[in-house]
Design a protein around this motif. Structure first.
Motif, PDB file in Angstrom:
ATOM      1  N   MET A   1       0.840  -1.195   0.000  1.00 31.62           N
ATOM      2  CA  MET A   1       0.000   0.000   0.000  1.00 31.62           C
ATOM      3  C   MET A   1       0.878   1.249   0.000  1.00 31.62           C
ATOM      4  SD  MET A   1      -3.254  -0.990   0.204  1.00 31.62           S
ATOM      5  CE  MET A   1      -4.201   0.233   1.092  1.00 31.62           C
ATOM      6  N   THR A   2       0.448   2.254  -0.728  1.00 36.01           N
ATOM      7  CA  THR A   2       1.139   3.535  -0.753  1.00 36.01           C
ATOM      8  C   THR A   2       0.108   4.651  -0.539  1.00 36.01           C
ATOM      9  OG1 THR A   2       0.834   3.793  -3.139  1.00 36.01           O
ATOM     10  CG2 THR A   2       2.848   2.672  -2.409  1.00 36.01           C
ATOM     11  N   ALA A   3       0.611   5.882  -0.344  1.00 36.69           N
ATOM     12  CA  ALA A   3      -0.310   7.012  -0.202  1.00 36.69           C
ATOM     13  C   ALA A   3      -1.181   7.153  -1.432  1.00 36.69           C
ATOM     14  CB  ALA A   3       0.493   8.286   0.043  1.00 36.69           C
ATOM     15  N   LEU A   4      -0.602   6.853  -2.603  1.00 37.37           N
ATOM     16  CA  LEU A   4      -1.368   6.976  -3.839  1.00 37.37           C
ATOM     17  C   LEU A   4      -2.463   5.913  -3.928  1.00 37.37           C
ATOM     18  CD1 LEU A   4      -1.668   8.554  -6.439  1.00 37.37           C
ATOM     19  CD2 LEU A   4       0.087   7.118  -7.480  1.00 37.37           C
ATOM     20  N   THR A   5      -2.260   4.766  -3.310  1.00 42.23           N
ATOM     21  CA  THR A   5      -3.295   3.736  -3.310  1.00 42.23           C
ATOM     22  C   THR A   5      -4.595   4.271  -2.728  1.00 42.23           C
ATOM     23  OG1 THR A   5      -1.600   2.016  -2.991  1.00 42.23           O
ATOM     24  CG2 THR A   5      -3.881   1.390  -2.594  1.00 42.23           C
ATOM     25  N   ASP A   6      -4.501   4.938  -1.596  1.00 45.41           N
ATOM     26  CA  ASP A   6      -5.701   5.482  -0.952  1.00 45.41           C
ATOM     27  C   ASP A   6      -6.362   6.558  -1.814  1.00 45.41           C
ATOM     28  OD1 ASP A   6      -5.394   3.830   1.242  1.00 45.41           O
ATOM     29  OD2 ASP A   6      -4.168   5.270   2.339  1.00 45.41           O
ATOM     30  N   ILE A   7      -5.557   7.387  -2.470  1.00 43.10           N
ATOM     31  CA  ILE A   7      -6.102   8.429  -3.347  1.00 43.10           C
ATOM     32  C   ILE A   7      -6.862   7.798  -4.509  1.00 43.10           C
ATOM     33  CG2 ILE A   7      -5.453  10.252  -4.980  1.00 43.10           C
ATOM     34  CD1 ILE A   7      -3.097  10.894  -3.087  1.00 43.10           C
ATOM     35  N   LEU A   8      -6.301   6.755  -5.097  1.00 44.38           N
ATOM     36  CA  LEU A   8      -6.946   6.091  -6.238  1.00 44.38           C
ATOM     37  C   LEU A   8      -8.218   5.362  -5.810  1.00 44.38           C
ATOM     38  CD1 LEU A   8      -3.786   4.692  -8.067  1.00 44.38           C
ATOM     39  CD2 LEU A   8      -5.157   6.681  -8.695  1.00 44.38           C
ATOM     40  N   LYS A   9      -8.182   4.724  -4.658  1.00 48.23           N
ATOM     41  CA  LYS A   9      -9.375   4.028  -4.165  1.00 48.23           C
ATOM     42  C   LYS A   9     -10.513   5.019  -3.913  1.00 48.23           C
ATOM     43  CE  LYS A   9      -8.462   1.026  -0.876  1.00 48.23           C
ATOM     44  NZ  LYS A   9      -7.729   0.426   0.281  1.00 48.23           N
ATOM     45  N   ALA A  10     -10.180   6.179  -3.365  1.00 50.30           N
ATOM     46  CA  ALA A  10     -11.201   7.198  -3.145  1.00 50.30           C
ATOM     47  C   ALA A  10     -11.764   7.706  -4.465  1.00 50.30           C
ATOM     48  CB  ALA A  10     -10.603   8.351  -2.338  1.00 50.30           C
ATOM     49  N   ARG A  11     -10.906   7.862  -5.446  1.00 49.79           N
ATOM     50  CA  ARG A  11     -11.372   8.322  -6.764  1.00 49.79           C
ATOM     51  C   ARG A  11     -12.302   7.292  -7.400  1.00 49.79           C
ATOM     52  NH1 ARG A  11      -7.495   9.949 -11.948  1.00 49.79           N
ATOM     53  NH2 ARG A  11      -9.141   9.807 -13.535  1.00 49.79           N
ATOM     54  N   ILE A  12     -11.941   6.013  -7.275  1.00 47.45           N
ATOM     55  CA  ILE A  12     -12.783   4.952  -7.838  1.00 47.45           C
ATOM     56  C   ILE A  12     -14.134   4.916  -7.134  1.00 47.45           C
ATOM     57  CG2 ILE A  12     -12.992   2.432  -8.027  1.00 47.45           C
ATOM     58  CD1 ILE A  12      -9.890   2.405  -8.417  1.00 47.45           C
ATOM     59  N   ALA A  27      -0.040   6.963 -11.478  1.00 43.28           N
ATOM     60  CA  ALA A  27       1.066   6.248 -10.849  1.00 43.28           C
ATOM     61  C   ALA A  27       2.428   6.815 -11.252  1.00 43.28           C
ATOM     62  CB  ALA A  27       0.995   4.764 -11.210  1.00 43.28           C
ATOM     63  N   LEU A  28       2.518   7.314 -12.473  1.00 48.74           N
ATOM     64  CA  LEU A  28       3.807   7.829 -12.950  1.00 48.74           C
ATOM     65  C   LEU A  28       3.970   9.320 -12.719  1.00 48.74           C
ATOM     66  CD1 LEU A  28       4.107   5.891 -16.338  1.00 48.74           C
ATOM     67  CD2 LEU A  28       5.266   5.374 -14.185  1.00 48.74           C
ATOM     68  N   LEU A  29       2.879  10.103 -12.832  1.00 51.13           N
ATOM     69  CA  LEU A  29       3.032  11.557 -12.905  1.00 51.13           C
ATOM     70  C   LEU A  29       2.261  12.334 -11.841  1.00 51.13           C
ATOM     71  CD1 LEU A  29       2.842  11.965 -16.788  1.00 51.13           C
ATOM     72  CD2 LEU A  29       4.886  11.956 -15.359  1.00 51.13           C
ATOM     73  N   HIS A  30       1.640  11.664 -10.882  1.00 55.03           N
ATOM     74  CA  HIS A  30       0.968  12.409  -9.817  1.00 55.03           C
ATOM     75  C   HIS A  30       1.968  13.398  -9.207  1.00 55.03           C
ATOM     76  CE1 HIS A  30      -0.811  13.282  -5.876  1.00 55.03           C
ATOM     77  NE2 HIS A  30      -1.967  12.908  -6.389  1.00 55.03           N
ATOM     78  N   PRO A  31       1.585  14.667  -9.043  1.00 52.95           N
ATOM     79  CA  PRO A  31       2.564  15.692  -8.646  1.00 52.95           C
ATOM     80  C   PRO A  31       3.218  15.458  -7.287  1.00 52.95           C
ATOM     81  CG  PRO A  31       0.309  16.552  -8.612  1.00 52.95           C
ATOM     82  CD  PRO A  31       0.268  15.241  -9.304  1.00 52.95           C
ATOM     83  N   GLU A  32       2.549  14.748  -6.385  1.00 52.25           N
ATOM     84  CA  GLU A  32       3.134  14.491  -5.065  1.00 52.25           C
ATOM     85  C   GLU A  32       3.638  13.067  -4.912  1.00 52.25           C
ATOM     86  OE1 GLU A  32       1.067  15.925  -1.536  1.00 52.25           O
ATOM     87  OE2 GLU A  32      -0.277  17.034  -2.873  1.00 52.25           O
ATOM     88  N   HIS A  33       2.911  12.101  -5.459  1.00 46.54           N
ATOM     89  CA  HIS A  33       3.218  10.704  -5.194  1.00 46.54           C
ATOM     90  C   HIS A  33       3.567   9.901  -6.453  1.00 46.54           C
ATOM     91  CE1 HIS A  33       1.685  11.593  -1.226  1.00 46.54           C
ATOM     92  NE2 HIS A  33       0.512  11.933  -1.735  1.00 46.54           N
ATOM     93  N   GLY A  34       3.633  10.547  -7.609  1.00 46.36           N
ATOM     94  CA  GLY A  34       3.936   9.842  -8.850  1.00 46.36           C
ATOM     95  C   GLY A  34       5.380   9.381  -8.913  1.00 46.36           C
ATOM     96  N   TYR A  35       5.583   8.297  -9.614  1.00 49.56           N
ATOM     97  CA  TYR A  35       6.903   7.670  -9.692  1.00 49.56           C
ATOM     98  C   TYR A  35       7.970   8.631 -10.210  1.00 49.56           C
ATOM     99  CZ  TYR A  35      10.452   4.232 -11.045  1.00 49.56           C
ATOM    100  OH  TYR A  35      11.618   3.534 -11.191  1.00 49.56           O
ATOM    101  N   TYR A  36       7.716   9.286 -11.343  1.00 52.98           N
ATOM    102  CA  TYR A  36       8.724  10.164 -11.942  1.00 52.98           C
ATOM    103  C   TYR A  36       8.833  11.506 -11.223  1.00 52.98           C
ATOM    104  CZ  TYR A  36       9.363   7.001 -15.863  1.00 52.98           C
ATOM    105  OH  TYR A  36       9.665   5.906 -16.638  1.00 52.98           O
TER     106      TYR A  36
END
Length: 351
Positions: A1-12, A27-36
């Protein structure tokens, strides 16, 4: 689990399942939690290693290929650009290899298209950058000499599974409090009508919605002003099958397990590049190993080897093999070039 997991679950929960493209983009470009947005993923200390990081020879021979095209087209003033330049290694090697080409550096300003602030900082330390850009459309007008190594494979894709004469999209939802794959209801899709000719029930195809516009923009610039584009990536002429992969620490991992902590890529559909290259011309798709050998990488390897011994020599030989051998990167990675209709194909490639 990551911080982005919770954000995506809420969006879904709010808006319903995500397409794979939506998921990859976050997952790649989220400004705070994206991979890149949060790390330098390259090299032995990162999650994967690209051809320029394997050996300087890769960038050197590509640099000479670009310089030859510049000479063949009358040595115009213009732009030397790279899409997704990583840590700037490829461009640094291109510039070093072309230092002895009279007028080349004076004629071309270096422009890099890079979204990651972390990587922009690394690039600026290695390369004399005239300007950074968020997108290709922001590049100034003029002759464009461009390289893109492992750029298209990181663009978000959608996946569709054939169901009779219709298609079901592969989507991401939540089950037992975890992200999971599912399928939409079946529907005919005009954009995949041509794929009914070469697929069977249950076959999966991938569509990169951003690729046509990117290729078309570059093709128009090259046709209008001259130049060259070299696209180097893994993939094949036409998409077929699930090629989504997640890499973390140089190992494959579950792409849904920890969004934002692993690199996500899909194989590139080179047919889509070719079909959208007009009005520029495109070359045949060529295996990377063949391309590099035609450019003289083995001669360069021998020259460098003459000054090496011991472990350094063994590493050098292994790097040459990794870049060129069919069982390693030589066949998996392909190259296609775009060039003006009134010009000849770039060195190492054929019309």
């Amino acid at each position: 689990m990551t911080a982005l997991t919770d954000i995506l679950k809420a969006r879904i929960a709010r808006t319903g399942p995500l397409t794979l493209a939506d998921y990859m983009r976050e997952a790649l470009l989220h400004p705070e939690h994206g991979y890149y947005a949060t790390r330098d993923p390259f090299g032995q200390q990162g999650d994967f290693i690209t051809a320029p990081e394997i050996s300087q020879m890769f960038g050197e021979v590509i640099g000479l290929c670009i310089a030859q095209a510049w000479i063949d087209q009358g040595q115009p003033k213009g732009i030397l650009a790279e899409l997704g330049p990583g840590r700037g290694t490829l461009m640094a090697d291109i510039l070093r290899a072309t230092k002895g080409v009279p007028g080349f550096h004076e004629a071309l300003d270096v422009h890099l298209v890079e979204a990651s602030p972390v990587l922009r900082k690394a690039q600026a330390e290695r390369v004399p950058v005239k300007a950074f850009h968020d997108q290709i459309a922001d590049l100034p007008e003029g002759p464009l000499f461009l390289a893109a190594n492992e750029f298209f494979d990181a663009l978000p894709v959608r996946q569709f599974v054939r169901d009779g004469d219709a298609w079901r999209e592969r989507v991401i939802g939540v089950e037992d409090d975890a992200l999971t794959f599912g399928l939409s209801t079946a529907a005919p899709l005009e954009m995949l009508k041509h794929r009914l000719e070469d697929t069977n029930d249950g076959d999966l195809v991938e569509v990169c919605s951003a690729l046509p516009a990117i290729t078309s923009q570059i093709g128009e610039r090259i046709d209008n002003h001259g130049g060259l584009a070299l696209f180097i990536d893994y993939g094949d002429w036409r998409s077929l099958g699930d090629t989504l992969q997640a890499l973390k620490g140089h190992e494959r991992t579950d792409p849904l397990a920890e969004p934002g902590s692993a690199d996500l890529t899909c194989h590139v559909d080179f047919e889509a590049i070719a079909l959208n290259a007009a009005p520029a011309k495109f070359t045949r798709v060529t295996p990377q190993g063949v391309f590099l050998e035609r450019l003289g990488i083995t001669d360069r390897a021998r020259a460098l080897a003459s000054r090496l011994s011991g472990n350094a020599l063994e590493s050098h030989i292994a790097a040459h093999r990794r870049l060129t051998h069919p069982a390693e990167m030589g066949d998996l990675f392909k190259v296609i070039g775009l060039y003006p209709a009134n010009s000849t194909p770039p060195a190492g490639l054929e019309a």
